[in-house]
Design a protein around this motif. Structure first.
Motif, PDB file in Angstrom:
ATOM      1  N   HIS A   9       0.870  -1.177   0.000  1.00 59.21           N
ATOM      2  CA  HIS A   9       0.000   0.000   0.000  1.00 59.21           C
ATOM      3  C   HIS A   9       0.913   1.235   0.000  1.00 59.21           C
ATOM      4  O   HIS A   9       1.832   1.316   0.825  1.00 59.21           O
ATOM      5  CB  HIS A   9      -0.876  -0.039   1.261  1.00 59.21           C
ATOM      6  N   TYR A  54       0.992   4.104   1.097  1.00 59.38           N
ATOM      7  CA  TYR A  54       1.019   5.040   2.230  1.00 59.38           C
ATOM      8  C   TYR A  54       1.287   4.269   3.510  1.00 59.38           C
ATOM      9  O   TYR A  54       0.879   3.111   3.631  1.00 59.38           O
ATOM     10  CB  TYR A  54      -0.331   5.741   2.400  1.00 59.38           C
ATOM     11  N   ASP A  93      -9.886   3.644   5.953  1.00 61.06           N
ATOM     12  CA  ASP A  93      -9.102   4.076   4.799  1.00 61.06           C
ATOM     13  C   ASP A  93      -8.444   2.872   4.105  1.00 61.06           C
ATOM     14  O   ASP A  93      -8.432   2.775   2.880  1.00 61.06           O
ATOM     15  CB  ASP A  93      -8.032   5.080   5.276  1.00 61.06           C
ATOM     16  N   SER A 124     -11.012   0.915   2.097  1.00 63.79           N
ATOM     17  CA  SER A 124     -11.427   1.548   0.844  1.00 63.79           C
ATOM     18  C   SER A 124     -10.301   1.514  -0.180  1.00 63.79           C
ATOM     19  O   SER A 124     -10.535   1.720  -1.372  1.00 63.79           O
ATOM     20  CB  SER A 124     -11.913   2.975   1.102  1.00 63.79           C
ATOM     21  N   SER A 125      -9.075   1.248   0.273  1.00 66.67           N
ATOM     22  CA  SER A 125      -7.952   1.151  -0.668  1.00 66.67           C
ATOM     23  C   SER A 125      -7.689  -0.296  -1.079  1.00 66.67           C
ATOM     24  O   SER A 125      -6.701  -0.574  -1.751  1.00 66.67           O
ATOM     25  CB  SER A 125      -6.684   1.717  -0.032  1.00 66.67           C
TER      26      SER A 125
END
Lengths: 62, 352
Positions: free
Chosen positions: B312, B314, B338, B341-342
Motif C-alpha cells: 500500500h 502510504y 481508509d 477503501s484502498s
C-alpha cells in the motif's frame, strides 16, 4: 510486531510477533548492517507467515 | 424579605415516560407538556421549594435516533423557549435509545445554552460510553425500580451544579466517572498505599485501586491471507515514524492525531527522509535508521521477490506514548476505514 508482548495481549491483538527491543523493534544496532537487515527481513517474514496462519484466539508467534 | 428565586427546571423524557405512548409512539415528534409528567412528579418532590419543573419536553426515541440533527435542533428550541435554569434528562436506566437521546440533548444544552444538566443511566447503557466525558450521568439501576434513588441523586448533584459548588469524586456524588483526574493530598505516600494494597490483596481483603485499568476490546481474529503473493499489504506504526520535520506535528506524548504519508518514492527510510516523533524511548536508533521501526526496506524487497503482492503506497503513524485507549481506538477505526477503501488485504502493525 511488538517488544512488550504482555501489552499486545492486554489490548487484544490476535496475531503477535515478538520484536527485538523497544527503541528498535525491527533492528539491532549492534549488528553489521547486512546482518541487521537480514534479521529484520526474517522478522517481517515471520509476520507474513502469521498473517497466513489460521488462529482461534490471541496467538504469539515465537 | 426577598424571596429566593425558584429554579426553572425543564425535564426531558421519552415517549413512554412522557406519557405519549408505548413503542408504537416511538416515532413521535418532540412536544412540550406544561409542568411535571410521570417521573417529573418525583423530580418536583425532590426539588421541593428550591425549584419548579416548569415544563416537560418529550420525544419518541426512534424519532431522535432516526433524525439526529433535526431532533437536536427541534428539542433544543423547545427547551430554550421555556427559559430554563437547568435541564434534567431521564433517567434512562438501561434503555439504549433513550440513553443516547438523553446524552445528545444533555450535551446540546450544555454546549449551546450553557446550562447545568444532569441525566441518569445504568452503567452499561450505550449512552454512557459516548457521553460520560461531557455530562454528569448519575449511575442508576437497570430499570425504573431505581427511580427514587436516581431522582434523589440527580437532584442533589443538580443543586450543587447550580450553586457552582465543588463537585466531589464520582463515588461521593453518585455519577459515572468522567475520566477527569484531580490532584488531591493523601495522608500516606504512594509507596505506603501500594504496599497496603498488596498486603490486602495477598490476604484476600478488599482494596480499592487508584488506577482502574480500561476495559479492552476482544475481537474475533480475521481469516488468514490465502495468497500473500497477490495480497496488498500496508504498514502502520504506533512508533511515531514520520517524514523528516514531522509535518503534522504529531505530539511526542498523548498524540491527538495520526498521520498518513506517501511511501511511493521510497525504497529505504533514512535520517534524511524520516524520523520518529515518539517520546518516552531513546529515539537515537529509530532516527539513525527508521526502518528499525517501520520496515520499509525489507517490505520493498519482499514485493520485488514476489513474496508479497504489493505494498500500500502510504503508511500510517501515531505515537503510542501516553495516548488514551479511546483515542487510539478512534485512530485505529479511521485508519482501518481508509485501508479497506484502498483494497488492502493485510496490515503489519509495528509498535515500540
Amino acid at each position: 510486531m511488538c517488544t512488550i508482548v504482555p501489552i499486545s495481549l492486554t489490548v487484544g491483538a490476535n496475531r503477535i510477533v515478538p520484536a527485538v527491543a523497544i527503541p528498535h523493534p525491527l533492528g539491532n544496532p549492534e549488528l553489521p548492517s547486512t546482518e541487521e537487515k537480514a534479521l529484520r527481513k526474517a522478522l517481517v517474514e515471520k509476520a507474513l507467515k502469521a498473517l497466513q496462519t489460521e488462529v482461534n484466539g490471541q496467538t504469539v508467534f515465537n | 424579605m426577598t424571596e429566593k428565586k425558584k429554579l426553572r427546571v425543564v425535564h426531558y423524557l421519552n415517549q413512554f415516560f412522557g406519557q405519549i405512548g408505548g413503542e408504537e409512539m416511538a416515532g413521535a415528534k418532540p412536544l412540550v407538556k406544561p409542568g411535571p409528567v410521570g417521573p417529573g412528579l418525583a423530580l418536583q418532590q425532590a426539588l421541593g421549594d428550591a425549584g419548579e419543573v416548569v415544563a416537560t419536553v418529550a420525544c419518541g426515541d426512534n424519532y431522535v435516533g432516526d433524525n439526529l440533527d433535526q431532533a437536536r435542533l427541534e428539542i433544543l428550541e423547545l427547551i430554550k423557549q421555556q427559559n430554563p435554569d437547568a435541564l434534567v434528562a431521564g433517567p434512562a436506566f438501561n434503555a439504549g435509545r433513550y440513553g443516547m437521546a438523553c446524552g445528545m440533548i444533555g450535551q446540546a444544552v450544555t454546549e449551546e445554552l450553557s446550562l447545568p444538566v444532569v441525566t441518569g443511566m445504568y452503567k452499561e447503557n450505550p449512552g454512557v460510553e459516548i457521553y460520560r466525558k461531557n455530562l454528569y450521568i448519575i449511575g442508576t439501576e437497570d430499570s425504573a425500580r431505581g427511580m427514587k434513588e436516581a431522582i434523589s441523586a440527580m437532584v442533589a448533584l443538580l443543586q450543587k451544579l447550580v450553586r457552582g459548588a465543588q463537585i466531589g469524586a464520582p463515588e461521593q456524588e453518585g455519577y459515572l466517572p468522567r475520566g477527569i483526574r484531580v490532584n488531591v493530598f493523601a495522608e500516606e505516600n504512594g509507596a505506603q498505599r501500594a504496599v497496603q494494597m498488596l498486603i490486602a490483596k495477598l490476604n484476600d481483603k478488599h482494596y480499592t485501586t487508584e488506577l482502574p485499568m480500561p476495559d479492552f476490546d476482544r475481537v474475533t481474529p480475521n481469516a488468514p491471507v490465502t495468497a500473500m503473493s497477490k495480497a496488498k499489504v500496508a504498514l502502520v506504526t504506533s512508533g511515531g515514524i514520520v517524514p523528516k520535520g514531522n509535518p503534522d506535528r504529531i505530539e511526542s506524548s498523548s498524540a491527538s492525531k495520526y498521520g498518513k504519508y506517501s511511501l511511493a518514492d521510497f525504497n529505504d527510510l533514512t535520517p534524511d527522509t524520516h524520523e520518529t516523533a515518539h517520546g518516552g524511548y531513546d529515539p537515537v536508533y529509530a532516527n539513525q535508521d527508521p526502518d528499525r521501526v517501520l520496515p520499509l526496506d525489507v517490505m520493498q524487497e519482499l514485493v520485488k521477490e514476489g513474496i508479497v503482492g504489493s505494498l500500500h503506497p502510504y503508511h500510517y503513524a501515531t505515537v503510542g506514548n501516553g495516548t488514551s485507549v479511546a483515542n487510539a481506538a478512534k485512530y485505529g477505526a479511521a485508519i482501518a476505514t481508509d485501508l479497506r477503501s484502498s483494497g488492502v488485504d493485510a496490515v503489519i502493525l509495528t509498535s515500540t
